[in-house]
Design a protein around this motif. Structure first.
Motif, PDB file in Angstrom:
ATOM      1  N   GLU A 125       0.790  -1.236   0.000  1.00 27.17           N
ATOM      2  CA  GLU A 125       0.000   0.000   0.000  1.00 27.17           C
ATOM      3  C   GLU A 125       0.819   1.283   0.000  1.00 27.17           C
ATOM      4  OE1 GLU A 125      -3.084   0.099   2.954  1.00 27.17           O
ATOM      5  OE2 GLU A 125      -4.222  -1.456   1.938  1.00 27.17           O
ATOM      6  N   PRO A 126       1.908   1.381   0.763  1.00 32.50           N
ATOM      7  CA  PRO A 126       2.658   2.645   0.762  1.00 32.50           C
ATOM      8  C   PRO A 126       3.235   3.013  -0.602  1.00 32.50           C
ATOM      9  CG  PRO A 126       3.340   1.265   2.597  1.00 32.50           C
ATOM     10  CD  PRO A 126       2.454   0.434   1.730  1.00 32.50           C
ATOM     11  N   TYR A 127       3.316   2.069  -1.502  1.00 33.16           N
ATOM     12  CA  TYR A 127       3.924   2.290  -2.812  1.00 33.16           C
ATOM     13  C   TYR A 127       2.896   2.408  -3.929  1.00 33.16           C
ATOM     14  CZ  TYR A 127       7.711   0.668   0.064  1.00 33.16           C
ATOM     15  OH  TYR A 127       8.599   0.539   1.084  1.00 33.16           O
ATOM     16  N   THR A 128       1.624   2.474  -3.579  1.00 31.80           N
ATOM     17  CA  THR A 128       0.573   2.506  -4.592  1.00 31.80           C
ATOM     18  C   THR A 128      -0.050   3.892  -4.711  1.00 31.80           C
ATOM     19  OG1 THR A 128      -1.301   1.966  -3.156  1.00 31.80           O
ATOM     20  CG2 THR A 128      -0.005   0.109  -3.998  1.00 31.80           C
ATOM     21  N   THR A 129      -0.787   4.076  -5.764  1.00 31.10           N
ATOM     22  CA  THR A 129      -1.540   5.321  -5.962  1.00 31.10           C
ATOM     23  C   THR A 129      -2.923   5.219  -5.343  1.00 31.10           C
ATOM     24  OG1 THR A 129      -2.527   4.566  -8.015  1.00 31.10           O
ATOM     25  CG2 THR A 129      -0.390   5.700  -8.179  1.00 31.10           C
ATOM     26  N   GLY A 130      -3.328   4.001  -4.972  1.00 29.05           N
ATOM     27  CA  GLY A 130      -4.678   3.776  -4.474  1.00 29.05           C
ATOM     28  C   GLY A 130      -5.657   3.435  -5.579  1.00 29.05           C
ATOM     29  N   GLY A 131      -5.185   3.426  -6.830  1.00 31.35           N
ATOM     30  CA  GLY A 131      -6.045   3.088  -7.953  1.00 31.35           C
ATOM     31  C   GLY A 131      -6.326   1.603  -8.016  1.00 31.35           C
ATOM     32  N   VAL A 132      -7.334   1.245  -8.788  1.00 27.47           N
ATOM     33  CA  VAL A 132      -7.753  -0.142  -8.926  1.00 27.47           C
ATOM     34  C   VAL A 132      -7.920  -0.471 -10.403  1.00 27.47           C
ATOM     35  CG1 VAL A 132      -9.613  -1.781  -8.432  1.00 27.47           C
ATOM     36  CG2 VAL A 132      -8.984  -0.083  -6.737  1.00 27.47           C
ATOM     37  N   TYR A 133      -7.391  -1.602 -10.832  1.00 30.59           N
ATOM     38  CA  TYR A 133      -7.670  -2.115 -12.168  1.00 30.59           C
ATOM     39  C   TYR A 133      -8.806  -3.112 -12.009  1.00 30.59           C
ATOM     40  CZ  TYR A 133      -7.164  -4.426 -16.674  1.00 30.59           C
ATOM     41  OH  TYR A 133      -7.413  -4.955 -17.914  1.00 30.59           O
ATOM     42  N   VAL A 134      -9.947  -2.798 -12.529  1.00 30.80           N
ATOM     43  CA  VAL A 134     -11.186  -3.511 -12.232  1.00 30.80           C
ATOM     44  C   VAL A 134     -11.123  -4.999 -12.582  1.00 30.80           C
ATOM     45  CG1 VAL A 134     -12.385  -3.015 -14.397  1.00 30.80           C
ATOM     46  CG2 VAL A 134     -13.687  -3.291 -12.289  1.00 30.80           C
ATOM     47  N   ASN A 135     -10.422  -5.385 -13.617  1.00 26.06           N
ATOM     48  CA  ASN A 135     -10.374  -6.798 -13.992  1.00 26.06           C
ATOM     49  C   ASN A 135      -9.530  -7.643 -13.052  1.00 26.06           C
ATOM     50  OD1 ASN A 135     -12.104  -6.534 -16.146  1.00 26.06           O
ATOM     51  ND2 ASN A 135     -10.460  -6.110 -17.585  1.00 26.06           N
ATOM     52  N   PHE A 136      -8.812  -7.019 -12.144  1.00 24.72           N
ATOM     53  CA  PHE A 136      -8.006  -7.765 -11.181  1.00 24.72           C
ATOM     54  C   PHE A 136      -8.697  -7.950  -9.836  1.00 24.72           C
ATOM     55  CE2 PHE A 136      -3.600  -6.449 -13.003  1.00 24.72           C
ATOM     56  CZ  PHE A 136      -3.788  -7.293 -14.073  1.00 24.72           C
ATOM     57  N   THR A 137      -9.827  -7.361  -9.624  1.00 23.85           N
ATOM     58  CA  THR A 137     -10.446  -7.441  -8.307  1.00 23.85           C
ATOM     59  C   THR A 137     -11.652  -8.383  -8.294  1.00 23.85           C
ATOM     60  OG1 THR A 137     -11.339  -6.209  -6.437  1.00 23.85           O
ATOM     61  CG2 THR A 137     -11.933  -5.404  -8.616  1.00 23.85           C
ATOM     62  N   ALA A 138     -11.779  -9.102  -7.195  1.00 22.35           N
ATOM     63  CA  ALA A 138     -12.962  -9.938  -6.976  1.00 22.35           C
ATOM     64  C   ALA A 138     -13.895  -9.260  -5.977  1.00 22.35           C
ATOM     65  CB  ALA A 138     -12.536 -11.310  -6.451  1.00 22.35           C
ATOM     66  N   ASP A 139     -13.518  -8.071  -5.535  1.00 29.71           N
ATOM     67  CA  ASP A 139     -14.284  -7.330  -4.544  1.00 29.71           C
ATOM     68  C   ASP A 139     -15.253  -6.384  -5.248  1.00 29.71           C
ATOM     69  OD1 ASP A 139     -15.261  -5.646  -2.556  1.00 29.71           O
ATOM     70  OD2 ASP A 139     -13.317  -5.416  -1.575  1.00 29.71           O
ATOM     71  N   ALA A 140     -16.525  -6.693  -5.187  1.00 32.37           N
ATOM     72  CA  ALA A 140     -17.540  -5.878  -5.867  1.00 32.37           C
ATOM     73  C   ALA A 140     -17.528  -4.429  -5.392  1.00 32.37           C
ATOM     74  CB  ALA A 140     -18.924  -6.489  -5.665  1.00 32.37           C
ATOM     75  N   ASN A 141     -17.098  -4.185  -4.152  1.00 26.08           N
ATOM     76  CA  ASN A 141     -17.050  -2.824  -3.634  1.00 26.08           C
ATOM     77  C   ASN A 141     -15.973  -1.974  -4.297  1.00 26.08           C
ATOM     78  OD1 ASN A 141     -19.143  -3.257  -1.743  1.00 26.08           O
ATOM     79  ND2 ASN A 141     -17.695  -4.292  -0.414  1.00 26.08           N
ATOM     80  N   LEU A 142     -14.968  -2.621  -4.905  1.00 26.23           N
ATOM     81  CA  LEU A 142     -13.894  -1.874  -5.551  1.00 26.23           C
ATOM     82  C   LEU A 142     -14.201  -1.511  -7.000  1.00 26.23           C
ATOM     83  CD1 LEU A 142     -10.691  -3.604  -4.151  1.00 26.23           C
ATOM     84  CD2 LEU A 142     -11.679  -1.402  -3.517  1.00 26.23           C
ATOM     85  N   VAL A 143     -15.231  -2.098  -7.563  1.00 26.45           N
ATOM     86  CA  VAL A 143     -15.565  -1.800  -8.959  1.00 26.45           C
ATOM     87  C   VAL A 143     -15.824  -0.312  -9.128  1.00 26.45           C
ATOM     88  CG1 VAL A 143     -17.225  -2.190 -10.805  1.00 26.45           C
ATOM     89  CG2 VAL A 143     -16.379  -4.118  -9.467  1.00 26.45           C
ATOM     90  N   ARG A 144     -16.609   0.266  -8.271  1.00 29.60           N
ATOM     91  CA  ARG A 144     -16.923   1.696  -8.367  1.00 29.60           C
ATOM     92  C   ARG A 144     -15.671   2.537  -8.208  1.00 29.60           C
ATOM     93  NH1 ARG A 144     -16.885   5.716  -9.555  1.00 29.60           N
ATOM     94  NH2 ARG A 144     -18.191   7.502  -9.234  1.00 29.60           N
ATOM     95  N   ALA A 145     -14.752   2.107  -7.338  1.00 33.00           N
ATOM     96  CA  ALA A 145     -13.527   2.865  -7.079  1.00 33.00           C
ATOM     97  C   ALA A 145     -12.564   2.856  -8.266  1.00 33.00           C
ATOM     98  CB  ALA A 145     -12.825   2.298  -5.848  1.00 33.00           C
ATOM     99  N   ALA A 146     -12.779   1.994  -9.227  1.00 30.43           N
ATOM    100  CA  ALA A 146     -11.884   1.881 -10.378  1.00 30.43           C
ATOM    101  C   ALA A 146     -12.067   3.011 -11.383  1.00 30.43           C
ATOM    102  CB  ALA A 146     -12.089   0.535 -11.065  1.00 30.43           C
TER     103      ALA A 146
END
Length: 131
Positions: A51-72
């Motif tokens: 986490e300290p090295y990330t932008t906080g962004g999400v690539y939607v095709n890599f997540t199985a967490d439905a809550n992160l889809v909107r954050a992408a």
């Protein structure tokens, strides 16, 4: 990433964050339900360590967490994708992915996606170190 990938404008496609140097995906796959907690813990610990090295962004095709889809997506991009979904898939037939539900319609009913035993975390790394 970079190169030709970075030359596409962020709003040109659903996929953004093209200017960053790296994209990571942590995947844990197992078939023994008794191993659920152990596998979730190592995948989450690895994601937290990065986490300290990330932008906080999400690539939607890599997540199985439905809550992160909107954050992408940015607000404008998500609204555009929702409008496209409403136009081409108003009944939400193609929903067993990282779903963007069409804008609600009182005439149509959507079903929730099924969940399996796969955990994934994703983020974007900046080549300059912590962001």
């Amino acid at each position: 990433m970079g190169g030709a990938v970075a030359r596409v404008p962020d709003e040109g496609t659903a996929f953004g964050n093209r200017r960053l140097a790296f994209c990571f995906n942590i995947v844990g796959v197992w078939d023994d339900p008794a191993a659920d907690e152990q596998n979730r813990q190592w995948a989450k610990a690895f994601a937290v360590a990065l986490e300290p090295y990330t932008t906080g962004g999400v690539y939607v095709n890599f997540t199985a967490d439905a809550n992160l889809v909107r954050a992408a997506y940015s607000e404008a991009k998500y609204n555009r994708l929702q409008a496209l979904k409403r136009q081409y898939d108003p009944a939400n037939l193609f929903r067993l992915n990282q779903n963007i539900a069409p804008r609600p319609s009182p005439r149509l009913r959507t079903l929730a996606p099924q969940r399996g035993r796969i955990r994934s975390s994703v983020g974007f790394l900046d080549s300059d170190g912590p962001v």
